[in-house]
Structures are given as C-alpha cells and as structure tokens.
Scaffold this motif. Structure first.
Motif, mmCIF file in Angstrom:
data_model
loop_
_atom_site.group_PDB
_atom_site.id
_atom_site.type_symbol
_atom_site.label_atom_id
_atom_site.label_comp_id
_atom_site.label_asym_id
_atom_site.label_seq_id
_atom_site.Cartn_x
_atom_site.Cartn_y
_atom_site.Cartn_z
ATOM 1 N N ASP A 223 -5.675 -5.129 5.397
ATOM 2 C CA ASP A 223 -5.189 -4.781 6.735
ATOM 3 C C ASP A 223 -4.107 -5.742 7.209
ATOM 4 O O ASP A 223 -3.178 -5.348 7.909
ATOM 5 C CB ASP A 223 -6.346 -4.808 7.743
ATOM 6 C CG ASP A 223 -7.414 -3.789 7.413
ATOM 7 O OD1 ASP A 223 -7.096 -2.584 7.424
ATOM 8 O OD2 ASP A 223 -8.555 -4.193 7.146
ATOM 9 N N ILE A 224 -4.263 -7.022 6.842
ATOM 10 C CA ILE A 224 -3.334 -8.066 7.280
ATOM 11 C C ILE A 224 -2.993 -8.958 6.096
ATOM 12 O O ILE A 224 -3.882 -9.369 5.347
ATOM 13 C CB ILE A 224 -3.950 -8.930 8.399
ATOM 14 C CG1 ILE A 224 -4.248 -8.078 9.641
ATOM 15 C CG2 ILE A 224 -3.029 -10.089 8.772
ATOM 16 C CD1 ILE A 224 -5.032 -8.819 10.710
ATOM 17 N N ILE A 225 -1.696 -9.255 5.915
ATOM 18 C CA ILE A 225 -1.322 -10.234 4.899
ATOM 19 C C ILE A 225 -0.826 -11.492 5.604
ATOM 20 O O ILE A 225 -0.157 -11.416 6.627
ATOM 21 C CB ILE A 225 -0.248 -9.711 3.928
ATOM 22 C CG1 ILE A 225 1.025 -9.281 4.664
ATOM 23 C CG2 ILE A 225 -0.791 -8.569 3.097
ATOM 24 C CD1 ILE A 225 2.181 -8.969 3.717
ATOM 25 N N ILE A 226 -1.220 -12.635 5.056
ATOM 26 C CA ILE A 226 -0.712 -13.922 5.530
ATOM 27 C C ILE A 226 0.164 -14.476 4.419
ATOM 28 O O ILE A 226 -0.296 -14.677 3.293
ATOM 29 C CB ILE A 226 -1.857 -14.898 5.852
ATOM 30 C CG1 ILE A 226 -2.681 -14.368 7.024
ATOM 31 C CG2 ILE A 226 -1.297 -16.281 6.187
ATOM 32 C CD1 ILE A 226 -3.840 -15.260 7.418
ATOM 33 N N THR A 227 1.432 -14.678 4.722
ATOM 34 C CA THR A 227 2.384 -15.093 3.699
ATOM 35 C C THR A 227 3.247 -16.244 4.185
ATOM 36 O O THR A 227 3.413 -16.440 5.394
ATOM 37 C CB THR A 227 3.274 -13.894 3.291
ATOM 38 O OG1 THR A 227 4.163 -14.285 2.259
ATOM 39 C CG2 THR A 227 4.074 -13.381 4.471
ATOM 40 N N GLY A 228 3.767 -17.023 3.244
ATOM 41 C CA GLY A 228 4.606 -18.150 3.621
ATOM 42 C C GLY A 228 4.640 -19.214 2.541
ATOM 43 O O GLY A 228 4.396 -18.935 1.360
ATOM 44 N N GLU A 229 4.921 -20.450 2.949
ATOM 45 C CA GLU A 229 5.058 -21.552 1.997
ATOM 46 C C GLU A 229 4.235 -22.759 2.423
ATOM 47 O O GLU A 229 4.027 -22.997 3.612
ATOM 48 C CB GLU A 229 6.518 -21.974 1.871
ATOM 49 C CG GLU A 229 7.422 -20.938 1.222
ATOM 50 C CD GLU A 229 8.833 -21.453 1.026
ATOM 51 O OE1 GLU A 229 9.438 -21.124 -0.008
ATOM 52 O OE2 GLU A 229 9.311 -22.205 1.897
ATOM 53 N N SER A 230 3.801 -23.504 1.419
ATOM 54 C CA SER A 230 3.057 -24.745 1.647
ATOM 55 C C SER A 230 3.595 -25.803 0.694
ATOM 56 O O SER A 230 3.801 -25.546 -0.494
ATOM 57 C CB SER A 230 1.559 -24.517 1.385
ATOM 58 O OG SER A 230 0.845 -25.734 1.460
#
Length: 416
Positions: A223-230
C-alpha cells in the motif's frame, strides 16, 4: 490488529477530542465525586435526513442514522474542542464518520423515526466519548485495510554500497515499525522483484509510481513504499583529535526518505535526519548511528520511560494521510454503453444508492462513453463489489472489464 498500532493511530487524532474545560475548586470535590458517569458523558441528540430512492427505505434509514450520528459528533466536538484543533483535525474524523459512523457514538438509541414524503427522518440520542477514537480508527483500518509497507532504501554502509531489499536501514526500520504492528512485504519478495522486474523496481526506488509500477506493487499487497537513501560516515578522527580517544569508533548516519501512496503515487511524508553512533566496533557504531537517527521524535519514534512506544511525526503523518486518502479515494470510472439520458440516471444511482460514494464528477463524454471521477470511501475493489451486487436493483447490467487500484472500466446497459 496489534494494540500498539491502534494506540498510535488514536494518538494522531486524539487532539480532536481534547476538552477545553477548566478544573474545579477544592470545595467542589465532594460534589464532583458524587457525579454519576452518565452526567459526565458528552451525551446529546441529533436528527438525520435521507432521501428515499426507488422505495429503498432500508438504505434511506441507514443513511439518515449516519447523518444523525455525524451531526451529533460534530455538535459534541463543537461544544468541547478548541477552534484550532477543530479546524485542523475534524475534517479527517468527519470523513471517517461519514463513511460509516465508525463507533464514535456510543450507547445510542433511536428516539424517533418517520417517513415524510420521499424523505426518511431519524432522531437519535447517544454519547460521544474520548475513548471512542481508538474504536473509530480500528474500525476504519478494518474497512480500508491496514497499510502494508515496502521499504526500498539505497544504502552506503561502512563504504559499501547496499542495494534495496536487505539493507541495514531497512531491517532497523522494520524492527522499530514492527513494534507498532505494521506489516511489510518480506525481504525475499523484494529481492526477487529487484531481479525479476528490475526496471519497474528501479522506478519505485526513485519514487516514481507509474501505472506499471502501481500494478506490480499492488499485486503483492504493498500500500505504501518508503524509499530514499541512507549513508554512514566515519568521524573517529575528529573524536580522537578532540577527545583523545583511540579505541572508540565514532560514526554518523544521514537518512533522506519519503513515503508514497501506491494507489495515488502521491507523497505522504518526507524527512531528512542525521545522528551519531559510538562504539568500540566500527560496524556496530554505524548501526547505532542509523538506529539513533530512526528513533528521533521527528522520525519513527521510540519507547518512552514507561515502555510504551511513542510514534514519531513522520509515521504519524503517513497514517493520517493514508486514512484521509482511504476515506476520500479518487477513482476514475470509464463507462461505455449508455445514452445521455441513461447516463444521468446511472450517475444519480451511483451517488445515492452505492454506499461510500461521496462525490461524482463527469469529466469527459464521447458518444456512449464517459469518464467519471468518483470520490469513494474505500478501495476500488470495494466500489466494484458494491456496484455489481446492486446493479440489477438499481436498473443496470454491469460488465466489469478491468480493475486497477484507482481505475475501473465497465460496460453498462439499462435494464427494461
């Protein structure tokens, strides 16, 4: 449904029910102690109205009761909540009530009900209590579905590049959010998709939820994607220079991520945070830096001194907007096969006979085909199932051609 998740969601809306009344004097304590529970309740009456269509009195009665409950809650809140809280949060609570009177009215009873021409009128009496918030959110999630997350974080950890699917940051996020009762697409499925559907998944990683990505993710229940960089960086030299420490390893982590609603492609929340980590082992120090970053009050949150988990603003914002979207989902409905007159009747039936339809706008018509924008309380599949179940009763034969998370294509024929 885990209690932690319900409590978290209740916390998001609890300000709606905060009373602005003051305290009592000491001399009133005795009188206060003798006050009955009923006298302390936020109890009142309200009258609801609904139009009767096609002699369907049962549906009109249900809608009149919903209308009465909505008005009662609005009245009680208006009497007890500060203006700023009301303006900020009541729209969300109101949309939940309008969808199906979600348990906000307790110990209710019908005082009077009657038919007046083509209108059905119901007067109810009930109690609106602060504790009802938890029940309201629980019922809302039961209807709309508890959001399932997929986490896709590109990570630079101790100088190594880790691809989404099994990064340290992802594992830490799942661990922390798991304490709140959230569900996730398992890592094995994510890794398999990164190999099998790499082009689509790379779009998702970049935050682009196109139609093909939407179909892929919704197909596995995301339902929800959490995306990005670390990223983690070494600060040990600065630690040694400033404090003379030669054994301890100092690391810092910076995390930039956003949460995206798979159904709409819209960003629900975004955040950028950094934090340090200190340990004798370098890898452990980097892990601690990531965890410290995620546990900030602006981020995921953490347990308080009493052991209760307090959610961060990032998570609270995601859930608040997810419920808002669920109660006012925009569905594109493509209908073919109806004349202009038949179409007007069909639109009227949708708006007044299909539970959950809040608004309907005609966007474009070409011959016997029309593009409708339907604002619906629930998922597209809920709308489809409700429509097909009532099709003959409202006078139409419906043939569903395709269903996607926010689009429905159908042929319709007016029954004689």
């Amino acid at each position: 449904m885990k209690k932690g998740l319900i409590l978290t969601l209740s916390f998001i809306l609890i300000t709606v029910f905060a009373s602005c009344g003051g305290g009592k004097n000491v001399k009133d304590d005795k009188k206060s102690n003798s006050t009955t529970k009923e006298e302390n309740s936020n109890r009142g009456q309200a009258t609801g109205y609904a139009t009767i269509y096609d002699d369907d009195k049962a549906l009109a009665r249900d809608r009149a009761i919903d209308d009465a409950k909505n008005k009662l809650v609005a009245k009680i809140l208006g009497d007890t909540v500060s203006g700023s809280s009301l303006v900020e949060d009541f729209k969300l609570v109101s949309s939940v009530i309008e969808a199906k009177s979600y348990g906000l009215v307790k110990n209710d009873k019908i005082i009077e009900e009657k038919q007046d021409g083509n209108a059905y009128i119901v007067t109810i009496e009930g109690t609106v209590e602060t504790a009802a918030v938890e029940d309201a959110i629980k019922d809302a999630l039961n209807r709309y579905g508890k959001p399932k997350f997929m986490i896709l974080i590109k990570e630079t950890f101790e100088g190594a590049q880790n691809n989404p699917g099994f990064t340290v940051t992802e594992l830490k996020m799942e661990s922390i959010m798991g304490e709140l009762g959230f569900d996730f697409v398992d890592a094995a499925t994510t890794q398999e998709l990164m190999k099998k559907d790499k082009a689509k998944m790379l779009k998702a990683v970049s935050g682009s939820v196109s139609a093909d990505v939407q179909d892929l993710l919704s197909g596995i229940g995301a339902d929800i994607i959490i995306t990005g960089e670390s990223k983690t960086k070494d600060q040990s030299a600065a630690l040694k220079s400033n404090f003379g420490s030669s054994n301890m390893q100092s690391k810092s982590a910076i995390i930039n991520i956003k949460a995206i609603d798979v159904y709409t492609g819209k960003t629900l929340a975004s955040i950028s945070e950094n934090a340090p980590g200190l340990h004798i082992e370098a890898e452990t120090a980097s892990k601690m830096a990531i965890e410290n970053c995620l546990k900030k009050s602006t981020f995921l949150g953490k347990k308080d001194d009493e052991g209760s988990f307090k959610s961060g603003r990032f998570i609270s914002s995601i859930i608040k907007k997810f419920v808002e979207a669920a109660t006012e989902r925009e569905i594109t409905v493509l209908v073919a096969g109806l004349s202009t007159e038949e179409l007007k009747n069909f639109e009227n039936q949708l708006l007044n006979r299909i539970r959950g339809v809040k608004k309907l706008n005609e966007k474009k018509q070409e011959g016997k085909s029309v593009n409708l924008e339907v604002i619906f309380s629930g998922k597209t599949t809920d709308f489809r199932d409700e429509l097909t179940a009532k099709a003959e009763k409202i006078g139409f034969k419906i043939d569903i051609k395709s269903t996607t998370p926010n689009k429905l294509m159908m042929n319709a024929k007016k029954l004689k």
